[in-house]
Design a protein around this motif. Structure first.
Motif, mmCIF file in Angstrom:
data_model
loop_
_atom_site.group_PDB
_atom_site.id
_atom_site.type_symbol
_atom_site.label_atom_id
_atom_site.label_comp_id
_atom_site.label_asym_id
_atom_site.label_seq_id
_atom_site.Cartn_x
_atom_site.Cartn_y
_atom_site.Cartn_z
ATOM 1 N N PRO A 24 0.802 -1.230 0.000
ATOM 2 C CA PRO A 24 0.000 0.000 0.000
ATOM 3 C C PRO A 24 0.831 1.275 0.000
ATOM 4 N N ALA A 25 2.040 1.214 0.541
ATOM 5 C CA ALA A 25 2.873 2.421 0.592
ATOM 6 C C ALA A 25 3.674 2.600 -0.688
ATOM 7 N N LEU A 26 4.296 1.519 -1.170
ATOM 8 C CA LEU A 26 5.170 1.620 -2.339
ATOM 9 C C LEU A 26 4.428 1.403 -3.652
ATOM 10 N N ARG A 27 3.233 0.810 -3.577
ATOM 11 C CA ARG A 27 2.424 0.516 -4.766
ATOM 12 C C ARG A 27 3.179 -0.405 -5.737
ATOM 13 N N THR A 28 3.933 -1.347 -5.173
ATOM 14 C CA THR A 28 4.650 -2.330 -5.980
ATOM 15 C C THR A 28 4.317 -3.732 -5.471
ATOM 16 N N LEU A 33 2.706 23.115 -17.169
ATOM 17 C CA LEU A 33 2.647 24.564 -16.998
ATOM 18 C C LEU A 33 2.254 25.214 -18.327
ATOM 19 N N LYS A 34 1.200 26.013 -18.282
ATOM 20 C CA LYS A 34 0.728 26.709 -19.486
ATOM 21 C C LYS A 34 1.360 28.108 -19.568
ATOM 22 N N ASP A 35 1.168 28.780 -20.704
ATOM 23 C CA ASP A 35 1.778 30.095 -20.921
ATOM 24 C C ASP A 35 1.217 31.149 -19.972
ATOM 25 N N ASP A 36 -0.017 30.973 -19.500
ATOM 26 C CA ASP A 36 -0.606 31.951 -18.592
ATOM 27 C C ASP A 36 -0.295 31.657 -17.125
ATOM 28 N N SER A 37 0.710 30.832 -16.878
ATOM 29 C CA SER A 37 1.168 30.480 -15.519
ATOM 30 C C SER A 37 0.126 29.701 -14.728
ATOM 31 N N THR A 38 -0.783 29.025 -15.409
ATOM 32 C CA THR A 38 -1.679 28.078 -14.742
ATOM 33 C C THR A 38 -1.251 26.672 -15.138
ATOM 34 N N VAL A 39 -1.738 25.696 -14.376
ATOM 35 C CA VAL A 39 -1.355 24.312 -14.653
ATOM 36 C C VAL A 39 -2.550 23.536 -15.183
ATOM 37 N N GLU A 40 -2.253 22.543 -15.977
ATOM 38 C CA GLU A 40 -3.296 21.655 -16.476
ATOM 39 C C GLU A 40 -2.932 20.218 -16.151
ATOM 40 N N LEU A 41 -3.948 19.428 -15.890
ATOM 41 C CA LEU A 41 -3.772 18.034 -15.515
ATOM 42 C C LEU A 41 -3.547 17.196 -16.771
ATOM 43 N N ILE A 42 -2.479 16.390 -16.801
ATOM 44 C CA ILE A 42 -2.135 15.575 -17.964
ATOM 45 C C ILE A 42 -2.070 14.109 -17.527
ATOM 46 N N PRO A 43 -3.044 13.288 -17.920
ATOM 47 C CA PRO A 43 -2.970 11.855 -17.603
ATOM 48 C C PRO A 43 -1.802 11.199 -18.350
ATOM 49 N N ILE A 44 -1.098 10.308 -17.683
ATOM 50 C CA ILE A 44 0.036 9.610 -18.296
ATOM 51 C C ILE A 44 -0.047 8.124 -17.977
ATOM 52 N N GLU A 45 0.741 7.357 -18.710
ATOM 53 C CA GLU A 45 0.911 5.928 -18.426
ATOM 54 C C GLU A 45 2.337 5.711 -17.954
ATOM 55 N N VAL A 46 2.475 5.120 -16.772
ATOM 56 C CA VAL A 46 3.802 4.843 -16.206
ATOM 57 C C VAL A 46 4.296 3.524 -16.787
ATOM 58 N N ALA A 47 5.450 3.580 -17.447
ATOM 59 C CA ALA A 47 6.005 2.372 -18.054
ATOM 60 C C ALA A 47 6.922 1.619 -17.106
ATOM 61 N N ASP A 48 7.652 2.357 -16.249
ATOM 62 C CA ASP A 48 8.610 1.683 -15.387
ATOM 63 C C ASP A 48 9.086 2.640 -14.302
ATOM 64 N N LEU A 49 9.702 2.073 -13.284
ATOM 65 C CA LEU A 49 10.336 2.843 -12.215
ATOM 66 C C LEU A 49 11.833 2.597 -12.270
ATOM 67 N N LEU A 50 12.613 3.664 -12.217
ATOM 68 C CA LEU A 50 14.061 3.576 -12.173
ATOM 69 C C LEU A 50 14.547 4.296 -10.929
#
Length: 393
Positions: free
Chosen positions: A285-289, A342-359
C-alpha cells in the motif's frame, strides 16, 4: 430634526466603508518545473535486491562440557586457499574457524574435552563385556540344569529316583533360569550405558550438517558450554533468494516458474539464471509495488548480503520521457497517474500519463507526455487543475 441626523450618520458610515482597501489576494503557489526531454532507457527493466539465504541453522551441543578445540581452516598455500577442515599434513598452516568461513557438511566446528567421556565409555564397555561373560556362564548353567532335570524325570518315572531328588533338580533348574534372567537384565543395562556413553562421546563433537557459511560463532577453547544453547550459526548456501518490488505496469511480465536473468555486482561479467518462486497477489500500500521473489542455486562466490539485479523484459534501449518520482501523482478523479503541465498563462493543467517503469527515484513515462512540455516536479501533490502557480528556481 432626528431624521436629518440619522441621514448624516449613515452617509458618514458609507463614506468610511468605501475608503477601506479590499483584502489582498493569496499569492500563487510556488512550484518548480522542468522541461521534458527524452532519455535512452533500457527496455529490460532492472530491479535490485539483496541476496538472502534459504535457511540459517543454529547449532548446539547436546551435552555440557568444556570446549577443547574449535574447527580449523587451512590457510592459503602453494595450491591456493582452502577451507577444508580436518587433519592437516606436515607444515600446513591453519587457524581457528571465524565468522564468514565456508564449511562443508560434516566439517568439525568444535569439540568438547573428551577425556572424561572416553573414560566413561571405557568403563561402560568393560562393564558390558563383564556381564556378557556372566550371561554366557548363566546360559551354560541353565542348559546343564535342564539336562539334569530331564534325567531326573526319567529316573523318577522308572521309580529309580526319590521325590526329594526330583524336587531338588526342578529347583536347581528354576534357580538357573532366574539367575540367567537377572544377569541378562544387568547386561542390557550395561549395554544401554555403553550406547549412551558412545552417543555422548559423539555429541561432544559438533559438526556442520550442511554446506554453508559461518554466520555466528559464540564459543572459544576453554569455555564451559551448557547443553542445547546455540554456539554456531551456519547459513545454507545451497539456494539463495532475492526479493524486489515490481510496479503494476510490469508485474504481468513475471510468471511463476519462469527463468529470469540476474547479475551480481560481486561477480562482474557473469549472468546467472534464477527462477520466479513467488509473486505477491496484492501491492504494497505504501510503495504501490508487488513483491517478487527469485531463487537461484548457490554458486562459488555468492554470499548472502550481496546486491543482485534482476533483468525483466527484452534487451535493448529506446528513448522515453523520464521524470522525477515527485512529479507524478495519482489521478484525483479516478485510477491512473497524472502530471501537471505549466501553461503560458502560468496556470497548470492536468495531464494523464501511463507509467512504463520505475528507475529508482525516476519514472519512465510510456504515453501521454511529449518532449518539450514544462511540468511541475516539486509541489505537484498540492495542485488543482487550472490553478495559478509561481515558478521558483
Amino acid at each position: 430634526m432626528n431624521s436629518s441626523r440619522l441621514l448624516w450618520a449613515s452617509l458618514v458610515v458609507l463614506v468610511a466603508a468605501c475608503g477601506k482597501p479590499p483584502p489582498a489576494a493569496a499569492p500563487p503557489r510556488a512550484v518548480r518545473v522542468t522541461t521534458v526531454t527524452l532519455r535512452p532507457v533500457a527496455q529490460s527493466a532492472r530491479y535490485s535486491g539483496v541476496l538472502e539465504s534459504r535457511a540459517q541453522l543454529d547449532l548446539a551441543f547436546r551435552v555440557p562440557g568444556r570446549v577443547e578445540s574449535v574447527g580449523q581452516v587451512r590457510l592459503s598455500g602453494a595450491m591456493g586457499p582452502s577451507t577444508a577442515l580436518g587433519a592437516n599434513g606436515p607444515g600446513v598452516m591453519t587457524r581457528a574457524l571465524q565468522e564468514g568461513d565456508v564449511v562443508k557438511a560434516g566439517d568439525v566446528l568444535a569439540t568438547l574435552d573428551l577425556d572424561d567421556l572416553r573414560s566413561s565409555r571405557s568403563a561402560a564397555a568393560a562393564g558390558a563385556a563383564s556381564t556378557a561373560a556372566q550371561v554366557q556362564s548363566a546360559r551354560t548353567a541353565l542348559a546343564q540344569a535342564e539336562r539334569e532335570l530331564t534325567r531326573a524325570r526319567k529316573l523318577f518315572a522308572n521309580a529309580d529316583l526319590a521325590q526329594a531328588d526330583l524336587d531338588r533338580a526342578e529347583a536347581a533348574f528354576a534357580a538357573a533360569g532366574s539367575s540367567l534372567a537377572s544377569i541378562e537384565a544387568q547386561h542390557q543395562s550395561r549395554r544401554d550405558q555403553l550406547a549412551l556413553s558412545q552417543s555422548t562421546l559423539s555429541d561432544a563433537t559438533l559438526r556442520s550438517p550442511i554446506d554453508g557459511v559461518i554466520a555466528r560463532k559464540a564459543v572459544d577453547p576453554g569455555e564451559l558450554v551448557p547443553p542445547n544453547v546455540p554456539v554456531f550459526s551456519v547459513v545454507d548456501l545451497a539456494e539463495l533468494r532475492v526479493v524486489f518490488g515490481v510496479p503494476d505496469t510490469r508485474v504481468n511480465l513475471v510468471k511463476l516458474g519462469e527463468p529470469v536473468t540476474v547479475v551480481v555486482e560481486a561477480l562482474p561479467g557473469r549472468r546467472l539464471v534464477a527462477t520466479v518462486s513467488k509473486v505477491a497477489p496484492t501491492a504494497d500500500p505504501a510503495l504501490r509495488t508487488y513483491a517478487v521473489e527469485l531463487t537461484l542455486p548457490g554458486t562459488s562466490g555468492l554470499r548472502p548480503g550481496m546486491t543482485a539485479t534482476a533483468l525483466l523484459g527484452d534487451e535493448g534501449r529506446q528513448d522515453a520521457p523520464v521524470l522525477p518520482l515527485s512529479a507524478v501523482v495519482r489521478h484525483p478523479a479516478g485510477p491512473g497517474y497524472v502530471v501537471f503541465g505549466l501553461k503560458d498563462d502560468s496556470t497548470v493543467e492536468l495531464i494523464p500519463i501511463e507509467v512504463a517503469d520505475l528507475l529508482e527515484n525516476d519514472v519512465v513515462v510510456g504515453s501521454g507526455l511529449e518532449a518539450g512540455r514544462r511540468v511541475v516536479v516539486a509541489g505537484a501533490q498540492f495542485l488543482r487543475d487550472g490553478e495559478a502557480v509561481g515558478v521558483v528556481p
